[in-house]
Motif scaffolding. Sequence first.
Motif, PDB file in Angstrom:
ATOM      1  N   ALA A 176       0.809  -1.553  -0.153  1.00 38.03           N
ATOM      2  CA  ALA A 176      -0.154   0.088   0.070  1.00 38.03           C
ATOM      3  C   ALA A 176       0.927   1.573   0.113  1.00 38.03           C
ATOM      4  O   ALA A 176       0.711   2.054  -0.558  1.00 38.03           O
ATOM      5  CB  ALA A 176      -1.262   0.012   1.396  1.00 38.03           C
ATOM      6  N   ARG A 177       1.670   0.709   0.813  1.00 39.87           N
ATOM      7  CA  ARG A 177       2.698   2.630   1.286  1.00 39.87           C
ATOM      8  C   ARG A 177       2.910   2.309  -0.677  1.00 39.87           C
ATOM      9  O   ARG A 177       4.014   3.444  -0.593  1.00 39.87           O
ATOM     10  CB  ARG A 177       3.938   1.953   2.168  1.00 39.87           C
ATOM     11  N   GLN A 178       3.454   1.795  -1.543  1.00 35.92           N
ATOM     12  CA  GLN A 178       5.011   1.609  -2.607  1.00 35.92           C
ATOM     13  C   GLN A 178       3.216   2.337  -3.719  1.00 35.92           C
ATOM     14  O   GLN A 178       4.005   2.492  -4.676  1.00 35.92           O
ATOM     15  CB  GLN A 178       5.158   0.929  -2.796  1.00 35.92           C
ATOM     16  N   ILE A 179       2.515   2.476  -3.782  1.00 35.06           N
ATOM     17  CA  ILE A 179       1.340   2.752  -4.651  1.00 35.06           C
ATOM     18  C   ILE A 179       1.633   4.244  -4.801  1.00 35.06           C
ATOM     19  O   ILE A 179       1.927   4.918  -4.121  1.00 35.06           O
ATOM     20  CB  ILE A 179       0.086   2.345  -3.888  1.00 35.06           C
ATOM     21  N   ASP A 180       1.503   3.964  -6.206  1.00 35.49           N
ATOM     22  CA  ASP A 180       2.210   5.972  -6.584  1.00 35.49           C
ATOM     23  C   ASP A 180       0.856   6.935  -7.035  1.00 35.49           C
ATOM     24  O   ASP A 180       1.166   8.191  -6.565  1.00 35.49           O
ATOM     25  CB  ASP A 180       2.879   5.542  -8.303  1.00 35.49           C
ATOM     26  N   ASN A 181       0.175   6.551  -6.888  1.00 34.05           N
ATOM     27  CA  ASN A 181      -1.841   6.778  -7.587  1.00 34.05           C
ATOM     28  C   ASN A 181      -1.899   7.067  -5.960  1.00 34.05           C
ATOM     29  O   ASN A 181      -2.179   6.715  -4.871  1.00 34.05           O
ATOM     30  CB  ASN A 181      -2.302   6.149  -7.526  1.00 34.05           C
TER      31      ASN A 181
END
Length: 437
Positions: free
Chosen positions: A39-44
């Motif tokens: 979740a932390r790595q999501i760009d949007n």
Amino acid sequence: MITAEPIGIPVRWFKRAFAVQERKELEPGALLERAVTLARQIDNPFERAVALADVSRYQAEMGDRSGAMSTVQNALAGVGGIRSDAWRERALDFIARSQTEMDDQGGAYATACKIQNASLRAAAFVNVAEAQATAGDVVGALATAHNIDDASLRAAALVFIAESQANAGDVASALATAHGIADAFWGAAALAKIASAQAGLGDWEGAISTARKALATERRIAHASRPIAGPSWRISSAPWCRIADSPWSWQAYLITGIVEALAKAGDVDGALATARDIDNAWSRATGLATVAATQAEVGDRQGVVSTMREAFIAINEVEDAAMCAGVVCVLAEIQLKVGDLAKASETAETIQSQALKATALAEIARARAQAGDRQGAADTFRDALAHAPEDQRGAILGIQAETGDVATALKSVEAIKSHALRAMALAEIAARLAATR
């Protein structure tokens, strides 16, 4: 292929070490950590905020409250990066709902206050008021309700508050709250909720009396002229009662509450008579399904079969089959509850909604797994996933993991394209597994 052990360490030791590591990676805590990291790595920024908020609920559920609070703060911190006002508001609404589910009503209220759209903010306040009342903070819930500008939504919040008061045994205060609701529809809805609570408390005479007062009010309401407005995502706990583009959905919501209270109080004949008296076939089907569900809970198999037969007759009178998808889904679940797996499977195939069909199929797959039919369960889970929209797959995979087929569920998670939904699915699986330990 290793055929020798040149350094004197047996190959079986390596295999054992790999197996131990693999088991650790399948532990609920490890799966949840994977979900947080993803979740932390999501760009949007919108998807990241929503995914973090959703995962935080599971952290709280699994006992990591400090981690949950940290994760939800990360979600809030990222909201400012969402350029669209509309999407930013939706993210705040989603975060507030997650906070209520992790029993952080203060945080949820603060988040709801940041929502600029008046309708969305009012709807968020309804959620907060309900959570406060459920937690026993009636004073706080009433204060939140009185901050809701929309009269219909404020009344809806008061219904939830009255229900919580009654469930806590304070029926007198619940009735006072209900009588203070000016809108006749919501006042009747509150009485129906109170009656159901009275039945649960064993006050059957009181429950029947209150339910009949609700019914008398319902008879005076002109449903056909009622505007369609209100907390559509939470209009009823009954999955067949959706806000449709029809005033009869309001009647179904109210009637099912009254019928449920009568049936729970032991007045099954009265409940059936009330349901049968409904002119609109769809609303009549929902009322009959409610009675059947209560009969199933008390083990009245013969009654279930008879009442469901009437419900199906009512469904066949409705011109738009898709409108009845929710009722049919519930009937399939009732058939499962009374142990008629074959009939439930037949009923599920007739559901005219892909999402609801997937819901029914997932429950059928669970029943097959519990009966020892592992292959049948795997096939049915596969069928459920084929019908399910991507945002529903996590819930289905959680059920599959819960039945013991963790490897297949995790493999299916990787097929989810959205990183946010993939993180949510991992968190769902982690929580399901934790609950079975």
